[in-house]
Motif scaffolding. Structure first.
Motif, PDB file in Angstrom:
ATOM      1  N   ASP A  44       0.276  -1.334   0.007  1.00 36.54           N
ATOM      2  CA  ASP A  44       0.136   0.139  -0.096  1.00 36.54           C
ATOM      3  C   ASP A  44       0.786   1.344  -0.113  1.00 36.54           C
ATOM      4  O   ASP A  44       0.034   2.021   0.555  1.00 36.54           O
ATOM      5  N   GLY A  45       2.037   0.615  -0.220  1.00 41.32           N
ATOM      6  CA  GLY A  45       2.634   2.445  -0.681  1.00 41.32           C
ATOM      7  C   GLY A  45       3.811   2.697   0.404  1.00 41.32           C
ATOM      8  O   GLY A  45       4.298   3.830   0.175  1.00 41.32           O
ATOM      9  N   GLN A  46       4.004   1.791   1.229  1.00 41.39           N
ATOM     10  CA  GLN A  46       4.231   2.403   2.019  1.00 41.39           C
ATOM     11  C   GLN A  46       5.538   0.553   2.647  1.00 41.39           C
ATOM     12  O   GLN A  46       5.236  -0.001   2.401  1.00 41.39           O
ATOM     13  N   MET A  47       6.954   1.095   2.812  1.00 40.79           N
ATOM     14  CA  MET A  47       7.793   0.454   2.901  1.00 40.79           C
ATOM     15  C   MET A  47       8.099  -0.601   4.055  1.00 40.79           C
ATOM     16  O   MET A  47       7.629   0.296   5.509  1.00 40.79           O
ATOM     17  N   HIS A  48       8.022  -2.188   4.661  1.00 36.30           N
ATOM     18  CA  HIS A  48       7.413  -2.723   5.703  1.00 36.30           C
ATOM     19  C   HIS A  48       8.837  -3.420   5.884  1.00 36.30           C
ATOM     20  O   HIS A  48       9.172  -4.115   5.373  1.00 36.30           O
ATOM     21  N   LEU A  49      10.380  -3.032   6.937  1.00 36.75           N
ATOM     22  CA  LEU A  49      11.118  -3.521   6.879  1.00 36.75           C
ATOM     23  C   LEU A  49      11.033  -4.185   7.948  1.00 36.75           C
ATOM     24  O   LEU A  49      10.811  -4.785   8.798  1.00 36.75           O
ATOM     25  N   ASN A  50      11.875  -5.522   7.138  1.00 35.65           N
ATOM     26  CA  ASN A  50      11.840  -7.105   8.244  1.00 35.65           C
ATOM     27  C   ASN A  50      13.615  -6.523   9.192  1.00 35.65           C
ATOM     28  O   ASN A  50      13.754  -5.547   9.391  1.00 35.65           O
ATOM     29  N   SER A  51      13.541  -7.706   9.410  1.00 36.49           N
ATOM     30  CA  SER A  51      14.672  -7.470  10.629  1.00 36.49           C
ATOM     31  C   SER A  51      15.837  -7.479  10.214  1.00 36.49           C
ATOM     32  O   SER A  51      16.672  -6.059  10.586  1.00 36.49           O
ATOM     33  N   ALA A  52      16.808  -7.100   8.600  1.00 34.95           N
ATOM     34  CA  ALA A  52      17.542  -6.857   8.054  1.00 34.95           C
ATOM     35  C   ALA A  52      17.405  -5.343   7.449  1.00 34.95           C
ATOM     36  O   ALA A  52      18.593  -5.356   7.644  1.00 34.95           O
ATOM     37  N   GLY A  53      16.277  -5.519   6.751  1.00 34.55           N
ATOM     38  CA  GLY A  53      15.903  -4.167   6.858  1.00 34.55           C
ATOM     39  C   GLY A  53      16.698  -3.054   8.163  1.00 34.55           C
ATOM     40  O   GLY A  53      16.321  -2.002   7.615  1.00 34.55           O
ATOM     41  N   LEU A  54      15.926  -3.095   8.661  1.00 32.81           N
ATOM     42  CA  LEU A  54      15.910  -3.025  10.592  1.00 32.81           C
ATOM     43  C   LEU A  54      17.681  -2.623  10.581  1.00 32.81           C
ATOM     44  O   LEU A  54      18.037  -1.293  11.241  1.00 32.81           O
ATOM     45  N   GLN A 142      31.646   3.240   2.255  1.00 32.80           N
ATOM     46  CA  GLN A 142      32.438   1.947   2.268  1.00 32.80           C
ATOM     47  C   GLN A 142      32.696   1.344   3.661  1.00 32.80           C
ATOM     48  O   GLN A 142      32.317  -0.319   4.159  1.00 32.80           O
ATOM     49  N   TRP A 143      32.643   2.266   4.484  1.00 34.60           N
ATOM     50  CA  TRP A 143      32.470   2.186   5.859  1.00 34.60           C
ATOM     51  C   TRP A 143      30.735   1.243   6.168  1.00 34.60           C
ATOM     52  O   TRP A 143      30.900   0.606   6.870  1.00 34.60           O
ATOM     53  N   ALA A 144      29.739   1.614   6.120  1.00 32.00           N
ATOM     54  CA  ALA A 144      28.213   1.666   5.701  1.00 32.00           C
ATOM     55  C   ALA A 144      28.124  -0.307   5.115  1.00 32.00           C
ATOM     56  O   ALA A 144      28.314  -0.891   6.132  1.00 32.00           O
ATOM     57  N   LYS A 145      29.312  -0.274   4.379  1.00 34.88           N
ATOM     58  CA  LYS A 145      29.054  -0.584   3.603  1.00 34.88           C
ATOM     59  C   LYS A 145      29.752  -2.547   4.485  1.00 34.88           C
ATOM     60  O   LYS A 145      28.612  -3.325   3.721  1.00 34.88           O
ATOM     61  N   THR A 146      30.924  -1.956   4.595  1.00 38.80           N
ATOM     62  CA  THR A 146      31.220  -3.224   5.576  1.00 38.80           C
ATOM     63  C   THR A 146      30.694  -3.281   6.740  1.00 38.80           C
ATOM     64  O   THR A 146      30.594  -5.220   7.058  1.00 38.80           O
ATOM     65  N   ILE A 153      26.018 -11.205   7.448  1.00 33.04           N
ATOM     66  CA  ILE A 153      26.943 -13.448   7.323  1.00 33.04           C
ATOM     67  C   ILE A 153      26.466 -13.258   8.206  1.00 33.04           C
ATOM     68  O   ILE A 153      25.832 -14.641   8.214  1.00 33.04           O
ATOM     69  N   ARG A 154      26.686 -12.642   9.214  1.00 32.46           N
ATOM     70  CA  ARG A 154      26.192 -13.139  11.022  1.00 32.46           C
ATOM     71  C   ARG A 154      24.242 -13.580  10.746  1.00 32.46           C
ATOM     72  O   ARG A 154      24.815 -14.668  11.457  1.00 32.46           O
ATOM     73  N   GLY A 155      24.264 -12.749  10.733  1.00 35.25           N
ATOM     74  CA  GLY A 155      22.165 -13.276  10.194  1.00 35.25           C
ATOM     75  C   GLY A 155      21.898 -14.696   9.053  1.00 35.25           C
ATOM     76  O   GLY A 155      21.594 -14.784  10.106  1.00 35.25           O
ATOM     77  N   TRP A 161      18.538 -14.999   7.825  1.00 32.95           N
ATOM     78  CA  TRP A 161      18.330 -13.700   6.730  1.00 32.95           C
ATOM     79  C   TRP A 161      18.407 -15.135   5.848  1.00 32.95           C
ATOM     80  O   TRP A 161      19.363 -15.585   5.328  1.00 32.95           O
ATOM     81  N   GLN A 162      17.963 -13.782   4.524  1.00 33.03           N
ATOM     82  CA  GLN A 162      18.416 -14.684   3.024  1.00 33.03           C
ATOM     83  C   GLN A 162      20.178 -14.716   2.821  1.00 33.03           C
ATOM     84  O   GLN A 162      20.160 -13.995   3.079  1.00 33.03           O
ATOM     85  N   PRO A 163      20.623 -15.719   2.415  1.00 36.63           N
ATOM     86  CA  PRO A 163      21.517 -15.659   1.993  1.00 36.63           C
ATOM     87  C   PRO A 163      21.884 -15.173   0.540  1.00 36.63           C
ATOM     88  O   PRO A 163      21.181 -14.659  -0.467  1.00 36.63           O
ATOM     89  N   PHE A 164      23.083 -14.472   0.284  1.00 36.13           N
ATOM     90  CA  PHE A 164      23.564 -13.407  -0.664  1.00 36.13           C
ATOM     91  C   PHE A 164      24.184 -14.249  -1.924  1.00 36.13           C
ATOM     92  O   PHE A 164      25.188 -15.300  -1.227  1.00 36.13           O
ATOM     93  N   HIS A 165      24.622 -13.719  -2.668  1.00 34.76           N
ATOM     94  CA  HIS A 165      25.571 -14.370  -3.742  1.00 34.76           C
ATOM     95  C   HIS A 165      26.533 -13.247  -4.025  1.00 34.76           C
ATOM     96  O   HIS A 165      26.560 -12.244  -4.610  1.00 34.76           O
ATOM     97  N   LYS A 166      27.541 -13.917  -3.599  1.00 32.83           N
ATOM     98  CA  LYS A 166      28.762 -13.556  -3.823  1.00 32.83           C
ATOM     99  C   LYS A 166      29.366 -12.088  -2.779  1.00 32.83           C
ATOM    100  O   LYS A 166      30.005 -11.706  -1.837  1.00 32.83           O
ATOM    101  N   ARG A 167      28.496 -10.887  -3.131  1.00 32.83           N
ATOM    102  CA  ARG A 167      28.598  -9.467  -1.911  1.00 32.83           C
ATOM    103  C   ARG A 167      27.333  -9.617  -1.862  1.00 32.83           C
ATOM    104  O   ARG A 167      26.424  -9.410  -2.605  1.00 32.83           O
ATOM    105  N   LEU A 168      27.073  -8.734  -1.009  1.00 31.93           N
ATOM    106  CA  LEU A 168      26.075  -7.970  -0.642  1.00 31.93           C
ATOM    107  C   LEU A 168      25.889  -6.406  -1.118  1.00 31.93           C
ATOM    108  O   LEU A 168      24.248  -6.975  -1.802  1.00 31.93           O
ATOM    109  N   TRP A 169      26.246  -5.900  -1.084  1.00 28.65           N
ATOM    110  CA  TRP A 169      25.922  -4.506  -2.356  1.00 28.65           C
ATOM    111  C   TRP A 169      26.738  -5.016  -3.779  1.00 28.65           C
ATOM    112  O   TRP A 169      27.774  -5.703  -3.798  1.00 28.65           O
ATOM    113  N   GLN A 170      25.970  -4.308  -3.991  1.00 32.70           N
ATOM    114  CA  GLN A 170      26.622  -3.595  -5.673  1.00 32.70           C
ATOM    115  C   GLN A 170      28.100  -3.070  -5.110  1.00 32.70           C
ATOM    116  O   GLN A 170      27.979  -2.749  -4.473  1.00 32.70           O
TER     117      GLN A 170
END
Length: 211
Positions: A44-54, A142-146, A153-155, A161-170
């Motif tokens: 409904d046009g609103q962002m609902h963060l999961n625990s990873a998003g938080l 870079q600090w925030a990405k790290t 990764i700990r999650g 949390w759902q695994p990611f492929h090779k890296r979390l961020w582009q």
């Protein structure tokens, strides 16, 4: 001119010769690898963060703790990307340079003061901006990405949390130098409206754009 991400928010090839530790307002976007929607969902046009998003939101809000005098203006965590306006103020830390002309603006009603002074010189001929603040935009990103990647990764290892492929961020990130108050207002509105226009977003996983 209305803010157009396709025109103004190009793939980030850093502006040649530009000092990204210089005072000013910067619009930054990071996207999850392969546009995977790991941080929540739009309803409904609103962002609902999961625990990873938080978690992502929490680490980005820590940037001013890690890099004093830097502030986060408008920001939002989307299902597969993050938008923020990062502000590097004029003059940075007055303990580094006591010249009162270089003291960061303290009136929150007039944040654009940091833009107006971008690249100016003081009466003594000193540059306003980068000589007083060694922290670059790239270092903050870079600090925030790290930090977010390490916690994610700990999650994953805990099965949360759902695994990611090779890296979390582009590998790269997107940036736009905000040069005037009209652009600042437009980008703030763009960030606020992002969830409502999610189905048309260039970073939506079903969008054929290569952006």
């Amino acid at each position: 001119m209305k803010y157009d991400p396709a025109k103004h928010h190009r793939r980030s090839i850093r502006l040649s010769g530009y000092d990204y530790s210089q005072s000013g307002f910067y619009f930054v976007t990071l996207c999850v690898q392969h546009r995977a929607c790991l941080f929540g969902h739009i309803q409904d046009g609103q962002m609902h963060l999961n625990s990873a998003g938080l978690m992502i939101d929490r680490w980005w809000r820590k940037i001013p703790d890690k890099f004093p005098h830097v502030t986060i203006d408008a920001q939002i965590v989307m299902p597969n990307h993050y938008h923020a306006i990062i502000t590097i103020p004029v003059g940075a830390d007055p303990s580094v340079c006591p010249n009162p002309e270089l003291t960061p603006p303290t009136d929150p009603i007039h944040p654009i003061a940091g833009i107006i002074a971008l690249g100016e010189r003081t009466a003594s001929g000193e540059h306003v901006g980068s000589p007083l603040l060694a922290v670059s935009l790239g270092r903050m990103v870079q600090w925030a990405k790290t930090m977010t990647t390490n916690e994610y990764i700990r999650g994953v290892k805990r099965g949360e949390w759902q695994p990611f492929h090779k890296r979390l961020w582009q590998r790269n990130y997107y940036e736009h130098i905000i040069r005037d108050e009209k652009a600042l207002t437009n980008i703030r509105n763009y960030i606020a409206d992002n969830p409502a226009r999610w189905n048309r977003d260039q970073l939506h996983p079903q969008n054929p754009s290569k952006y």
